[in-house]
Design a protein around this motif. Structure first.
Motif, short mmCIF file in Angstrom:
data_model
loop_
_atom_site.label_atom_id
_atom_site.label_comp_id
_atom_site.label_asym_id
_atom_site.label_seq_id
_atom_site.Cartn_x
_atom_site.Cartn_y
_atom_site.Cartn_z
N LYS A 93 0.82 -1.21 0.00
CA LYS A 93 0.00 0.00 0.00
C LYS A 93 0.85 1.26 0.00
O LYS A 93 0.49 2.26 -0.61
N GLY A 94 1.95 1.21 0.63
CA GLY A 94 2.83 2.37 0.65
C GLY A 94 3.38 2.69 -0.72
O GLY A 94 3.56 3.85 -1.09
N PHE A 95 3.65 1.66 -1.51
CA PHE A 95 4.17 1.87 -2.86
C PHE A 95 3.14 2.57 -3.75
O PHE A 95 3.47 3.48 -4.50
N SER A 96 1.87 2.15 -3.63
CA SER A 96 0.84 2.80 -4.46
C SER A 96 0.65 4.25 -4.06
O SER A 96 0.43 5.12 -4.90
N GLU A 97 0.76 4.56 -2.76
CA GLU A 97 0.68 5.94 -2.31
C GLU A 97 1.88 6.75 -2.82
O GLU A 97 1.73 7.89 -3.23
N TRP A 98 3.05 6.16 -2.80
CA TRP A 98 4.25 6.81 -3.31
C TRP A 98 4.12 7.11 -4.80
O TRP A 98 4.51 8.18 -5.27
N LEU A 99 3.53 6.15 -5.54
CA LEU A 99 3.33 6.36 -6.98
C LEU A 99 2.37 7.53 -7.24
O LEU A 99 2.58 8.31 -8.16
N LYS A 100 1.35 7.66 -6.41
CA LYS A 100 0.40 8.76 -6.59
C LYS A 100 1.07 10.10 -6.33
O LYS A 100 0.76 11.09 -6.98
N GLN A 101 1.98 10.15 -5.36
CA GLN A 101 2.67 11.40 -5.04
C GLN A 101 3.70 11.77 -6.07
O GLN A 101 3.87 12.94 -6.43
N VAL A 102 4.39 10.76 -6.60
CA VAL A 102 5.51 11.03 -7.51
C VAL A 102 5.01 11.29 -8.93
O VAL A 102 5.51 12.18 -9.61
N SER A 103 4.04 10.54 -9.38
CA SER A 103 3.61 10.67 -10.79
C SER A 103 2.74 11.91 -10.96
O SER A 103 1.88 12.20 -10.14
N PRO A 104 2.97 12.66 -12.07
CA PRO A 104 2.16 13.85 -12.31
C PRO A 104 0.74 13.44 -12.75
O PRO A 104 0.56 12.48 -13.45
N GLN A 105 -0.22 14.24 -12.31
CA GLN A 105 -1.61 13.87 -12.63
C GLN A 105 -2.15 14.69 -13.69
O GLN A 105 -2.36 15.54 -14.20
#
Length: 105
Positions: A93-105
């Protein structure tokens, strides 16, 4: 009653019964019933063919949709297997949260 009279009555009765059987077999209602029975039998065959065609279409569509799903899942599996990240990273779950923060939306 005299024997001649009873013979004539018996003969008249036989003729009347013979005439009645002939007229009953040539009745207009009987002919109409036969016509409608043939039409209904033809309708049953047409309905059976239509139902069979519909069932074949439903079965074909079901197999086609299932095949499309399998193809989509195989593309996802191929992308996951060819990626450098381990599969456990996608579960974290931490990885998916990290991906949301790092990747531009």
């Amino acid at each position: 009653m005299r024997p001649e009279t009873s013979d004539r009555l018996a003969m008249a009765r036989k003729m009347a019964l013979a005439h009645q059987r002939q007229s009953a077999s040539k009745s207009v209602l009987a002919a109409a019933g036969g016509y409608f029975q043939m039409q209904l039998e033809g309708m049953r065959i047409r309905q059976f063919v239509a139902a069979l065609t519909l069932a074949a279409c439903v079965v074909t569509a079901s197999f086609w949709i299932a095949d499309q799903r399998v193809n989509e899942l195989s593309e996802i599996d191929s992308a996951l297997l060819s990626d450098d990240l381990p599969v456990g990273a996608f579960i974290d779950k931490g990885f998916s949260e990290w991906l949301k923060q790092v990747s531009p939306q």
